[in-house]
Design a protein around this motif. Structure first.
Motif, mmCIF file in Angstrom:
data_model
loop_
_atom_site.group_PDB
_atom_site.id
_atom_site.type_symbol
_atom_site.label_atom_id
_atom_site.label_comp_id
_atom_site.label_asym_id
_atom_site.label_seq_id
_atom_site.Cartn_x
_atom_site.Cartn_y
_atom_site.Cartn_z
ATOM 1 N N ASP A 70 -7.293 4.666 9.581
ATOM 2 C CA ASP A 70 -7.934 3.473 9.546
ATOM 3 C C ASP A 70 -6.802 2.551 9.036
ATOM 4 O O ASP A 70 -6.473 2.342 8.009
ATOM 5 N N LEU A 71 -6.074 1.920 10.064
ATOM 6 C CA LEU A 71 -4.875 0.842 9.747
ATOM 7 C C LEU A 71 -5.269 -0.208 9.131
ATOM 8 O O LEU A 71 -4.263 -0.989 8.675
ATOM 9 N N TRP A 72 -6.576 -0.434 9.189
ATOM 10 C CA TRP A 72 -6.934 -1.779 8.577
ATOM 11 C C TRP A 72 -7.331 -1.779 7.023
ATOM 12 O O TRP A 72 -7.203 -2.654 6.455
ATOM 13 N N ASP A 73 -7.210 -0.347 6.640
ATOM 14 C CA ASP A 73 -7.372 -0.279 5.133
ATOM 15 C C ASP A 73 -5.842 -0.217 4.683
ATOM 16 O O ASP A 73 -5.011 0.249 5.171
ATOM 17 N N PRO A 74 -5.924 -0.724 3.581
ATOM 18 C CA PRO A 74 -4.517 -0.953 2.934
ATOM 19 C C PRO A 74 -3.987 0.477 2.412
ATOM 20 O O PRO A 74 -2.766 0.597 2.094
ATOM 21 N N ALA A 75 -4.911 1.437 2.302
ATOM 22 C CA ALA A 75 -4.452 2.941 1.861
ATOM 23 C C ALA A 75 -4.845 3.721 2.908
ATOM 24 O O ALA A 75 -6.050 4.554 2.562
ATOM 25 N N PRO A 76 -4.485 3.825 4.353
ATOM 26 C CA PRO A 76 -5.300 4.888 5.376
ATOM 27 C C PRO A 76 -5.273 6.151 4.776
ATOM 28 O O PRO A 76 -4.255 6.647 4.218
ATOM 29 N N LYS A 77 -6.337 6.808 5.208
ATOM 30 C CA LYS A 77 -6.262 8.288 4.960
ATOM 31 C C LYS A 77 -6.826 9.030 6.016
ATOM 32 O O LYS A 77 -7.606 8.598 6.847
ATOM 33 N N PRO A 78 -6.382 10.419 6.091
ATOM 34 C CA PRO A 78 -6.895 11.256 7.320
ATOM 35 C C PRO A 78 -8.517 11.570 7.341
ATOM 36 O O PRO A 78 -8.810 11.755 6.049
ATOM 37 N N GLN A 79 -9.022 11.320 8.447
ATOM 38 C CA GLN A 79 -10.459 11.681 8.889
ATOM 39 C C GLN A 79 -10.456 12.370 9.853
ATOM 40 O O GLN A 79 -10.279 12.006 10.885
#
Length: 380
Positions: free
Chosen positions: A211-220
């Protein structure tokens, strides 16, 4: 006063219609065997000329400057070539690596990035001069390079599974690791709203999203269970994920090693359906302004294109355009689709409403087809 004088001189100079060229309905077709491009006019369904001297285009792609005038061509030999489609000339070229696999242009049109197999990593160039701006090394083959809003690029590494986001908006690049996508990511794509970076995995089942809208993207990870109830076939050609379709609130994804399309709800990332198709999907591309996706297939079943309804997940048409169908490109509003038939040395043009062929253009072993409308699309 100087500006007014220049404006007066400009207005006093006659402009003749034959001197004016618009770029909006132009495009380029890659001739993979000859290292050349065919400039085409979409409205006239015609070839306007050939541009030569681009090196090894056996696995090539390109992107456009925001004004649609310049194309940046990424060749398999590591060549980055800048082409002026108005003068039909190569205006700059650099062989920047031993083996490259694609590239992207920043949202402001100032930077061009190239992803490399050999020696790996990403190189970033000034779009005007092709001078090197940044050299970002990597521990393996770099794939899935896309432009992200804010003068950024995302990419992933085949050998390690690492995913990175590079920010080139400041004086020095800032490279942020986003985590590990999984085993042997073979390609990646950015959704049409630039929200989600999707990475397809070859070394294990599944797809990983960031999620590139998240300030800290994580793998899902999702789709981790698909295909576990059967046996995979040999993969004759790796799917190209920049052909993944986004339609009806779904991802339409190729099942690696299977004759299937996988339909996944965009919000929940849950599988909603599968569609048996003619062969192993390579490109699955959404027809603009419609519920349909068009699919082509890997060898030896690559003489066929199928049309699938995203509402019912049913195949609604099967076409046989020619031998070795490699790529499809839609007119921006979806009225036509252009299909390259490499072994017939033709580009076939189909009306998407009737699904009948309306024209064809000769080309030497054509592969990728790229209309200038791509200049205004994120992730390409």
């Amino acid at each position: 006063m100087k500006r007014l004088a220049l404006l007066a001189a400009f207005l006093a100079t006659p402009l003749w219609a034959e001197d004016l060229v618009a770029t909006g309905d132009l495009g380029l077709v890659i001739e993979r065997a000859t290292g050349s491009l065919v400039l085409v006019d979409r409205s006239d369904r015609a070839a306007l000329g050939r541009i030569e001297g681009l090196g090894d285009l056996s696995h090539a792609s390109l992107t456009y400057s925001p004004d649609e005038r310049f194309a940046y061509v990424f060749g398999r030999d590591g060549g980055l070539t800048k082409v002026d489609i108005l003068t039909r000339q190569v205006v700059a070229r650099t062989v920047q690596a031993g083996n490259s696999i694609g590239g992207a242009i920043s949202d402001d049109g100032k930077l061009v990035a190239v992803s490399n197999y050999e020696p790996g990593g990403v190189k970033v160039f000034d779009a005007q001069t092709l001078e090197l701006v940044a050299d970002i090394p990597a521990a393996g083959k770099t794939i899935g390079l896309v432009d992200v809003p804010g003068r950024r690029f995302a990419w992933t590494i085949w050998d390690t599974g690492e995913v990175f986001l590079g920010d080139f908006s400041g004086a020095e690049p800032v490279i942020t690791p986003l985590g590990n996508a999984g085993k042997n990511p073979f390609d990646a794509v950015l959704t049409d709203d630039a929200h989600t970076y999707l990475v397809g995995l070859f070394g294990e089942k599944g797809v990983t999203s960031f999620d590139l809208w998240d300030p800290a993207p994580k793998p899902q990870k999702f789709l981790t269970d698909y295909g576990k109830d059967g046996e995979d076939m040999p993969v004759y050609k790796m799917p190209h994920l920049q052909g993944w379709a986004f339609t009806e609130g779904q991802y339409a994804l190729p099942a690696v090693g299977r004759h299937e399309i996988l339909w996944v709800d965009r919000a929940s990332e849950k599988t909603v359906a599968t569609t048996p198709v003619h062969g192993q999907p390579v490109f699955i591309i959404a027809q603009p302004a419609s519920p349909y996706v068009w699919v082509n297939f890997a060898t030896p079943l690559n003489d066929t294109v199928q049309v699938v309804d995203s509402r019912t997940h049913e195949v609604v048409a099967t076409l046989s355009p020619g031998k070795a169908v490699l790529h499809m490109e839609f007119a921006p509003r979806g009225a036509e689709v252009w299909i390259s038939s490499r072994d017939d040395n033709k580009v076939l043009i189909y009306d998407t409403r009737t699904r009948e062929k309306v024209a064809e253009i000769a080309a030497e072993a054509p592969s990728g087809i790229f209309f200038t409308a791509r200049a205004h699309q994120t992730g390409l």
